[in-house]
Design a protein around this motif. Structure first.
Motif, PDB file in Angstrom:
ATOM      1  N   ARG A  19       1.040  -1.106  -0.076  1.00 39.64           N
ATOM      2  CA  ARG A  19      -0.164   0.025   0.120  1.00 39.64           C
ATOM      3  C   ARG A  19       0.941   1.275   0.026  1.00 39.64           C
ATOM      4  O   ARG A  19       1.477   1.991   1.284  1.00 39.64           O
ATOM      5  N   TYR A  22       1.039   6.238   1.531  1.00 32.21           N
ATOM      6  CA  TYR A  22       0.365   6.636   2.907  1.00 32.21           C
ATOM      7  C   TYR A  22       1.442   6.530   3.979  1.00 32.21           C
ATOM      8  O   TYR A  22       1.132   6.642   4.986  1.00 32.21           O
ATOM      9  N   MET A 126      -7.238   1.814  -0.049  1.00 34.58           N
ATOM     10  CA  MET A 126      -6.227   2.578  -0.162  1.00 34.58           C
ATOM     11  C   MET A 126      -5.385   2.058  -1.429  1.00 34.58           C
ATOM     12  O   MET A 126      -4.203   2.233  -1.068  1.00 34.58           O
TER      13      MET A 126
END
Length: 335
Positions: A19, A22, A126
């Motif tokens: 991911r 972030y 996300m």
């Protein structure tokens, strides 16, 4: 249409490449530990490169298929069986409805990967389907898989061309020691000349403090010039921190986003699979290389994966032999 978890194993999670984007908000990248084995599993099935898989650790799960699909198993050898019969690894395997896929403990390596041609029906959170265990985010309910869990498939995909060619002869993790190539820095200047020599010239041992977040090594003290404490900054996959106790800690997929210990070096991405497939008491050595050498190794690995893709897309010898026999029979009948 999917898989039912009969036993979850020690640590079975849904993972992809991670991911990204972030970390500035405190979310670790997560994702697979062994990127190479992950990519090969998807390659064997012509899946998208970042398609989610199951990552298994040390003791594997038992899965029941509620519909037909094709799978590939890569990474460490967890002695897989299908309905009680040994199943080959690095091979496309057709699974029928009701088939049971069972894994034992890792004979070689410590992590394995299962890819599915029908794609796991896991929501994108996300930008990723990976499981972040620390945050309870993504994957299957943000946690490892347990008995009675059920994961559906997103599509019906039960045919692949060149099916009999989709197998590779690999056994990459049957060793108890590894030499990891590292790029020095970014804070190697904080360590004494003797400390650098110790780091590059000593043997280190994998401890039982080894999980998805990092791997703590035991071995000779790495001496700083004064201190190894820094103002916290970002941490890359494979960064090697040396806290005040002088023993290296290699940060991995679930690493914290920032840290306040000096990083003496970073493991080259092509060698991270060697590390994450180690077991407790395995031996580690370090070898310094340049950024340019690390980049060249990465390019070579990409070329190797392209070569593997070509291998599995060739008609297998058995098929060619059958076609040749059929052609000769037709000729005889025509005569």
């Amino acid at each position: 249409m999917g898989i039912r978890i009969l036993k979850g194993g020690m640590m079975t999670t849904v993972q992809d490449l991670g991911r990204y984007g972030y970390q500035s908000q405190g979310f670790s990248v997560a994702g697979v530990m062994d990127v190479r084995s992950f990519k090969i599993a998807n390659l064997l099935l012509d899946n998208p490169e970042n398609e989610a898989v199951l990552e298994i650790t040390l003791i594997g799960p038992t899965l029941e298929f509620t519909s037909a699909t094709i799978i590939a198993i890569t990474g460490g050898d967890f002695q897989p069986t299908i309905n009680g019969e040994p199943a080959p690894m690095y091979t496309a395997l057709y699974m029928n409805k009701g088939d049971v896929l069972k894994f034992g403990s890792a004979r070689t390596g410590s992590r394995g990967y299962i890819a599915f041609s029908s794609y796991l029906d896991i929501p994108v959170v996300m930008g990723s389907r990976c499981t972040n265990l620390k945050s309870g985010l993504g994957g299957f309910k943000g946690r490892k898989l347990e008995a009675d869990d059920y994961i559906g498939f997103r599509i019906k995909r039960r045919y692949l061309p060149f099916f009999l060619s989709r197998k590779l002869d690999m056994d990459e993790f049957d060793q108890t020691e590894a030499t990891l190539q590292v790029v020095m820095g970014p804070q190697d200047g904080m360590f004494s000349k003797q400390g650098i020599q110790t780091f590059l010239g000593s043997e280190y041992t994998v401890t039982n403090e080894f999980d998805r977040m990092g791997c703590r090594l035991e071995g000779p003290f790495i001496a700083p010039k004064k201190t190894s404490d820094i103002i916290s900054d970002g941490i890359a996959f494979g960064a090697i921190q040396v806290p005040s106790h002088g023993k290296p800690i290699i940060l991995l997929a679930d690493r914290q986003t920032t840290g306040g210990y000096g990083k003496i070096a970073t493991v080259a991405s092509v060698d991270i699979p060697k590390l994450v497939q180690r077991k407790t008491d395995d031996k580690i050595h370090f070898k310094a290389i340049t950024v340019q050498e690390a980049q060249a190794l990465y390019v070579e690995e990409m070329k190797e994966l392209d070569g593997l893709r070509k291998i599995i897309h060739q008609p297998c010898k058995e098929v060619l032999d059958c076609r040749l026999v059929a052609k000769r029979l037709r000729k005889l009948f025509e005569e």
